[in-house]
Design an enzyme around this catalytic site. Structure first.
Site, mmCIF file in Angstrom:
data_model
loop_
_atom_site.group_PDB
_atom_site.id
_atom_site.type_symbol
_atom_site.label_atom_id
_atom_site.label_comp_id
_atom_site.label_asym_id
_atom_site.label_seq_id
_atom_site.Cartn_x
_atom_site.Cartn_y
_atom_site.Cartn_z
ATOM 1 N N GLY A 51 0.791 -0.863 0.102
ATOM 2 C CA GLY A 51 0.337 0.237 -0.107
ATOM 3 C C GLY A 51 1.132 1.046 -0.125
ATOM 4 N N ASP A 107 0.793 3.321 4.523
ATOM 5 C CA ASP A 107 -0.021 4.112 3.250
ATOM 6 C C ASP A 107 -1.716 4.702 4.015
ATOM 7 O OD1 ASP A 107 -1.549 1.990 4.321
ATOM 8 O OD2 ASP A 107 -2.109 1.445 2.118
ATOM 9 N N ASP A 110 -5.605 3.734 10.674
ATOM 10 C CA ASP A 110 -7.413 3.048 10.856
ATOM 11 C C ASP A 110 -7.202 2.215 11.964
ATOM 12 O OD1 ASP A 110 -9.590 2.040 9.793
ATOM 13 O OD2 ASP A 110 -9.738 0.123 8.679
ATOM 14 N N LYS A 138 -7.475 7.742 9.689
ATOM 15 C CA LYS A 138 -8.689 7.893 9.946
ATOM 16 C C LYS A 138 -9.266 7.552 11.494
ATOM 17 C CE LYS A 138 -10.909 4.208 5.812
ATOM 18 N NZ LYS A 138 -11.495 2.708 5.665
ATOM 19 N N PHE A 159 -13.997 4.072 3.006
ATOM 20 C CA PHE A 159 -13.232 2.802 1.614
ATOM 21 C C PHE A 159 -12.392 3.580 1.150
ATOM 22 C CE2 PHE A 159 -11.550 -0.793 -0.238
ATOM 23 C CZ PHE A 159 -10.105 -1.100 0.366
ATOM 24 N N VAL A 160 -11.324 3.352 0.813
ATOM 25 C CA VAL A 160 -10.946 4.153 -0.026
ATOM 26 C C VAL A 160 -9.278 3.818 -1.239
ATOM 27 C CG1 VAL A 160 -11.187 6.754 1.074
ATOM 28 C CG2 VAL A 160 -9.177 5.233 1.652
ATOM 29 N N ASP A 166 -5.594 -0.043 -2.628
ATOM 30 C CA ASP A 166 -6.301 -1.558 -2.948
ATOM 31 C C ASP A 166 -7.203 -2.175 -2.880
ATOM 32 O OD1 ASP A 166 -4.923 -2.816 -1.244
ATOM 33 O OD2 ASP A 166 -5.414 -4.533 -2.514
ATOM 34 N N ARG A 172 -4.544 -0.272 -7.251
ATOM 35 C CA ARG A 172 -3.113 1.162 -6.983
ATOM 36 C C ARG A 172 -2.813 1.928 -7.905
ATOM 37 N NH1 ARG A 172 -1.702 -1.817 -1.885
ATOM 38 N NH2 ARG A 172 -2.712 -4.457 -2.485
HETATM 39 P P1 5GP Z 1 -5.558 -0.663 10.397
HETATM 40 O O1 5GP Z 1 -4.728 -2.452 10.889
HETATM 41 O O2 5GP Z 1 -4.637 0.706 11.188
HETATM 42 O O3 5GP Z 1 -6.595 -1.348 11.043
HETATM 43 O O4 5GP Z 1 -4.788 -0.709 8.888
HETATM 44 C C1 5GP Z 1 -4.534 -0.750 8.443
HETATM 45 C C2 5GP Z 1 -4.308 -1.312 6.927
HETATM 46 O O5 5GP Z 1 -5.798 -1.191 6.736
HETATM 47 C C3 5GP Z 1 -3.263 -0.193 5.990
HETATM 48 O O6 5GP Z 1 -2.477 -0.155 5.709
HETATM 49 C C4 5GP Z 1 -4.546 -0.411 4.710
HETATM 50 O O7 5GP Z 1 -3.482 -1.425 4.120
HETATM 51 C C5 5GP Z 1 -5.163 -1.094 5.176
HETATM 52 N N1 5GP Z 1 -7.012 0.483 4.595
HETATM 53 C C6 5GP Z 1 -7.711 0.520 6.123
HETATM 54 N N2 5GP Z 1 -8.057 1.070 5.762
HETATM 55 C C7 5GP Z 1 -8.479 1.471 4.419
HETATM 56 C C8 5GP Z 1 -9.137 1.865 3.587
HETATM 57 O O8 5GP Z 1 -9.867 2.439 3.039
HETATM 58 N N3 5GP Z 1 -8.940 1.180 2.005
HETATM 59 C C9 5GP Z 1 -7.845 0.277 1.472
HETATM 60 N N4 5GP Z 1 -7.694 0.639 0.320
HETATM 61 N N5 5GP Z 1 -6.963 0.118 2.593
HETATM 62 C C10 5GP Z 1 -7.637 0.261 3.576
HETATM 63 MG MG MG Z 2 -1.293 -1.281 3.768
#
Ligand code: 5GP
Ligand code: MG
Length: 193
Positions: A51, A107, A110, A138, A159-160, A166, A172
């Site tokens: 990402g 990237d 979340d 986020k 969701f972006v 991706d 991507r």
């Molecule tokens: P976390 O572990 O913080 O929940 O998630 C981080 C990972 O989730 C990021 O590296 C990314 O790969 C994926 N992710 C979280 N939100 C999004 C989103 O809105 N779009 C996409 N494509 N990937 C996301």
């Molecule tokens: Mg990621």
């Protein structure tokens, strides 16, 4: 820009959050913030693939410090649009980061589970320092207490895709970042291979 000159929005996007130009401008100012923190010193960039590839490549080119680059691969969402379960390290570091200044780049932040997992892994390797940088945040979705030192943009809980992000490995290569249309959040009908 007159409408006739404006590049058509990708048909699978519900809306564009940031154009390619807006992203490049923010990347340049982020690079300035990062340089202010590190001075002229060397540091090691650790990029979370896939990402963060675009973001890392553009950010690095705006930084003239001596830098080393390594990548970590963490298990992905698969074909989901929400984080499920616990992320796992699929491929870890190759460089030695002991006593090195490390900048960890992802990237998007979340739930925070990915950044927390990888930050702990890096801290266990005794770096001289660890800072974190994400293009997108986020904030409202956090499940573990972690914030990044450098943040490009805060975004709502949508969701972006694009600019490295991706859905099921597609999109991507979009130069902008946008919200995937809900009716496109399925791989049904895709040709595999
Ligand atoms: P976390 O572990 O913080 O929940 O998630 C981080 C990972 O989730 C990021 O590296 C990314 O790969 C994926 N992710 C979280 N939100 C999004 C989103 O809105 N779009 C996409 N494509 N990937 C996301
Ligand atoms: Mg990621």
């Amino acid at each position: 820009m007159p409408n006739a000159m404006r590049p058509a929005m990708h048909p699978d996007l519900a809306e564009v959050l940031f154009s390619g130009e807006q992203i490049q401008r923010r990347v340049r100012s982020l690079a300035g913030e990062i340089k202010a923190a590190y001075g002229d010193g060397e540091f090691t960039i650790v990029s979370l693939i896939n990402g963060a590839v675009m973001f890392t490549a553009d950010l690095m080119r705006e930084i003239d410090n001596p830098v080393r680059l390594d990548c970590i691969r963490v298990s992905s969402y698969g074909h989901q649009t929400k984080s499920i379960g616990t992320p796992q390290i699929v491929h870890s570091l190759t460089l030695d980061i002991r006593q090195r200044h490390v900048l960890l780049i992802d990237d998007i932040l979340d739930t925070g589970k990915t950044l927390q997992l990888v930050s702990r892994l890096i801290q266990d390797l005794s770096p001289a320092s660890l800072r974190t940088c994400v293009l997108l945040d986020k904030k409202g979705r956090r499940e573990v207490p972690i914030e990044a030192n450098f943040v490009g943009f805060e975004i709502p809980d949508k969701f972006v895709i694009g600019y490295g992000l991706d859905f099921a490995e597609r999109y991507r290569n979009l130069p902008c970042i946008g919200v995937l249309r809900p009716d496109r959040q399925t791989t049904a009908g895709w040709v595999s291979g």
